[in-house]
Design a protein around this motif. Structure first.
Motif, mmCIF file in Angstrom:
data_model
loop_
_atom_site.group_PDB
_atom_site.id
_atom_site.type_symbol
_atom_site.label_atom_id
_atom_site.label_comp_id
_atom_site.label_asym_id
_atom_site.label_seq_id
_atom_site.Cartn_x
_atom_site.Cartn_y
_atom_site.Cartn_z
ATOM 1 N N SER A 122 0.835 -1.200 0.000
ATOM 2 C CA SER A 122 0.000 0.000 0.000
ATOM 3 C C SER A 122 0.865 1.243 0.000
ATOM 4 O O SER A 122 2.002 1.216 0.483
ATOM 5 C CB SER A 122 -0.914 0.022 1.234
ATOM 6 O OG SER A 122 -0.129 0.025 2.420
ATOM 7 N N SER A 156 -3.856 0.136 -2.813
ATOM 8 C CA SER A 156 -3.747 -0.954 -1.854
ATOM 9 C C SER A 156 -3.910 -2.261 -2.621
ATOM 10 O O SER A 156 -4.902 -2.446 -3.322
ATOM 11 C CB SER A 156 -4.810 -0.831 -0.762
ATOM 12 O OG SER A 156 -4.705 -1.884 0.174
ATOM 13 N N ASN A 168 -0.103 -5.590 8.707
ATOM 14 C CA ASN A 168 -0.370 -4.162 8.826
ATOM 15 C C ASN A 168 -1.793 -3.901 8.384
ATOM 16 O O ASN A 168 -2.383 -4.683 7.641
ATOM 17 C CB ASN A 168 0.632 -3.332 8.004
ATOM 18 C CG ASN A 168 0.232 -3.160 6.553
ATOM 19 O OD1 ASN A 168 -0.667 -2.377 6.211
ATOM 20 N ND2 ASN A 168 0.888 -3.889 5.662
ATOM 21 N N HIS A 188 -4.201 -0.412 7.051
ATOM 22 C CA HIS A 188 -3.980 0.955 6.589
ATOM 23 C C HIS A 188 -5.278 1.587 6.111
ATOM 24 O O HIS A 188 -6.180 0.901 5.620
ATOM 25 C CB HIS A 188 -2.939 0.990 5.467
ATOM 26 C CG HIS A 188 -3.201 -0.015 4.381
ATOM 27 N ND1 HIS A 188 -2.654 -1.293 4.406
ATOM 28 C CD2 HIS A 188 -3.945 0.048 3.252
ATOM 29 C CE1 HIS A 188 -3.051 -1.963 3.340
ATOM 30 N NE2 HIS A 188 -3.839 -1.176 2.623
ATOM 31 N N MET A 246 -1.455 8.747 5.172
ATOM 32 C CA MET A 246 -1.493 7.290 5.280
ATOM 33 C C MET A 246 -1.581 6.915 6.747
ATOM 34 O O MET A 246 -0.637 7.128 7.508
ATOM 35 C CB MET A 246 -0.235 6.705 4.649
ATOM 36 C CG MET A 246 -0.178 5.200 4.575
ATOM 37 S SD MET A 246 1.208 4.711 3.512
ATOM 38 C CE MET A 246 1.087 2.928 3.636
ATOM 39 N N TRP A 247 -2.739 6.396 7.143
ATOM 40 C CA TRP A 247 -2.935 5.972 8.530
ATOM 41 C C TRP A 247 -2.507 4.511 8.609
ATOM 42 O O TRP A 247 -3.169 3.620 8.090
ATOM 43 C CB TRP A 247 -4.398 6.132 8.918
ATOM 44 C CG TRP A 247 -4.882 7.552 8.870
ATOM 45 C CD1 TRP A 247 -5.286 8.246 7.776
ATOM 46 C CD2 TRP A 247 -5.001 8.450 9.979
ATOM 47 N NE1 TRP A 247 -5.647 9.524 8.122
ATOM 48 C CE2 TRP A 247 -5.480 9.675 9.473
ATOM 49 C CE3 TRP A 247 -4.752 8.340 11.348
ATOM 50 C CZ2 TRP A 247 -5.721 10.779 10.286
ATOM 51 C CZ3 TRP A 247 -4.988 9.433 12.167
ATOM 52 C CH2 TRP A 247 -5.471 10.631 11.634
ATOM 53 N N LEU A 248 -1.381 4.268 9.263
ATOM 54 C CA LEU A 248 -0.749 2.952 9.231
ATOM 55 C C LEU A 248 -0.733 2.311 10.611
ATOM 56 O O LEU A 248 -0.275 2.913 11.585
ATOM 57 C CB LEU A 248 0.685 3.083 8.705
ATOM 58 C CG LEU A 248 1.487 1.795 8.590
ATOM 59 C CD1 LEU A 248 0.832 0.821 7.619
ATOM 60 C CD2 LEU A 248 2.927 2.108 8.152
ATOM 61 N N PHE A 300 -3.671 3.332 14.586
ATOM 62 C CA PHE A 300 -3.420 3.757 13.215
ATOM 63 C C PHE A 300 -2.748 5.127 13.292
ATOM 64 O O PHE A 300 -3.385 6.126 13.606
ATOM 65 C CB PHE A 300 -4.727 3.859 12.437
ATOM 66 C CG PHE A 300 -5.323 2.540 12.030
ATOM 67 C CD1 PHE A 300 -5.293 2.133 10.699
ATOM 68 C CD2 PHE A 300 -5.926 1.703 12.965
ATOM 69 C CE1 PHE A 300 -5.855 0.924 10.313
ATOM 70 C CE2 PHE A 300 -6.486 0.492 12.585
ATOM 71 C CZ PHE A 300 -6.451 0.095 11.256
#
Length: 474
Positions: free
Chosen positions: A87, A97, A322, A324, A340-342, A352
């Motif tokens: 992603s 993604s 992970n 995302h 990008m909320w990871l 996140f």
């Protein structure tokens, strides 16, 4: 080959509380321990002779001389496990993604079989995301590659930009269909062919591979009298679907709309539904980390029998490497739009973290992941934290919930503060500022997690069964 079994969620901008497109996915692998890192791939200009070759199936192709900068979450052990960049967001604010593993039936594969050395998930982000300018362009770009090289597996891919979200299903060796998610809708995909009826007169919302209608007609593959339904033509409805795949779509839609009433094993649960309220990023996080809470199917709950608790595969798993949420904002300048909320470590118990993607590096704890356990690595650190919370779930879950809520409060204000502070910064100065700001967000998250980790360890010590009460002096 890596056996992925992911869950994907897409929310159109009018269905989103903040008004921005969001595509999200859990990257679930066969093994619980497949370390990943978070990196920035630099832009490339005028480099001739660039080439890529898969470490897994022999696929290879020449690459363009120019490539955009993009973020990615690849495997650490790429020589054995493949690249699997999973992603990212490129410098044109196109999010990708890939992939949602998707399975087609034997009838369609009999006449267009999978291509053993074709373009698969391990290289798909590498050869698409650095070269596309919009979500719509990305679908066409990937479609041309599938036509040329074929696909060795059924793969579905999510694309978005600030205006549109597209979901593309590669359903045979060379055929695919893509659907745009309406702006006021939410879509859920759980490892089954998801797209349903196709309108071939609507080029705004559908794209497809050349000759796919003729292929279906020639080999008499359509089971319906009155529609052209991708799921019915290309999909499956096996025991695996009934217990492993379909219930995840049921539960996700029910979390977004509690009034949704459907059997968990219904093969025709809608892929796309109109949102009944504006959906927040936090709601997506909750669904990606969910395990059938408040139902008899929750393996961590107390409502069901043992057979009920393990009847259906949950959305959040210990083998989610992970998760995302890729968000493209349309209320700021383009250089601030990609966030990008990871979540490294598993979305059920860990946060996140927001990363602006106009950056030249990621935090060392994210981009230097070790093969073996290293508490300084974000991937190992948050994996371990999740295992600790789950080990005493009933005692620790509420503390974990409060910790995640407080971090989400911090993240909302943090993103707004960074955007405000970034005003009047451009070019390399802005990139440098955002890179440093991301690292400060990482440090704050680590400090909060360390604090809770210590509290949970002390609680764990007090819960030991190796104890005996007598006189306190004995």
């Amino acid at each position: 080959m890596k056996d992925d079994a992911c869950t994907s969620i897409m929310v159109g901008k009018k269905a989103a509380m903040e008004g921005f497109t969001m595509i999200a996915r859990n990257d679930d692998t066969f093994s619980p321990l497949e370390p990943q890192k978070f990196v920035v791939n630099e832009a490339v200009h005028g480099q001739k002779g660039r080439h890529i070759k898969s470490w897994l199936n022999g696929f290879e192709m020449d690459l363009p001389e120019d490539a955009y900068r993009y973020t990615a979450v690849p495997n650490v052990n790429y020589k054995e496990k493949g690249y699997y960049e999973e992603s990212g967001i490129n410098e044109k604010n196109v999010a990708m993604s890939a992939t949602e593993s998707t399975y087609s039936n034997e009838c369609v594969l009999a006449f267009d079989p999978l291509v053993e050395d074709g373009l698969d998930e391990d290289c798909i982000v590498n050869v698409v995301l650095p070269y596309v300018d919009s979500a719509r362009h990305a679908v066409r770009f990937l479609g041309k590659l599938i036509k040329k090289y074929g696909s060795p597996a059924g793969n579905s891919v999510l694309f978005s930009d600030k205006d549109e979200i597209w979901y593309m299903e590669i359903v045979t060796g060379h055929h695919w269909v893509a659907q745009r998610i309406p702006d006021d809708c939410v879509a859920v995909a759980p490892n089954r062919v998801s797209i349903q009826a196709v309108d071939f007169n609507d080029n705004e919302y559908f794209m497809w591979s050349e000759g796919i209608r003729e292929f279906v007609e020639k080999y008499k593959l359509n089971p319906d009298f009155d529609q052209w339904n991708v799921r019915h033509i290309f999909g499956t409805y096996s025991e695996q679907d009934r217990h492993y795949n379909t219930p995840r779509r049921w539960y996700a839609h029910k979390r977004f709309d509690p009034s949704f009433d459907c059997d968990p094993q219904d093969p025709d649960i809608p892929f796309i539904r109109k949102a009944t309220h504006k959906i927040s990023r936090e709601e997506i996080e909750a669904v990606l980390g969910s395990h059938y809470q408040d139902t008899v199917y929750d393996p961590l709950g107390k409502l069901g029998s043992e057979s009920e608790k393990y009847r259906y595969r949950p959305i959040g798993l210990n083998r989610t490497q992970n998760a995302h949420i890729l968000q493209i904002r349309d209320d700021v300048e383009a250089d601030l739009a990609g966030v990008m909320w990871l979540c490294i470590g598993g979305p059920t118990f860990t946060p996140f973290v927001p990363f602006f993607t106009n950056i030249n590096d990621t935090d060392p704890s994210y981009n230097n992941t070790s093969f073996e356990y290293n508490a300084n690595d974000a991937w190992w650190f948050y994996k371990s934290f999740a295992a600790l919370v789950e080990s005493h779930y009933s005692q620790f879950v509420q503390k974990d919930v409060k910790y995640l809520e407080e971090l989400n409060r911090y993240y909302r204000s943090r993103v707004a503060k960074i955007i405000k502070q970034a005003q009047n910064k451009t070019g390399k100065k802005l990139t440098k500022f955002l890179t440093k700001a991301n690292q400060e967000t990482v440090a704050h998250t680590k400090a909060d997690t360390d604090k809770l980790w210590g509290e949970l360890f002390k609680d764990s010590i007090m819960m030991s069964k190796l104890t005996f009460k007598m006189d306190k002096n004995l």
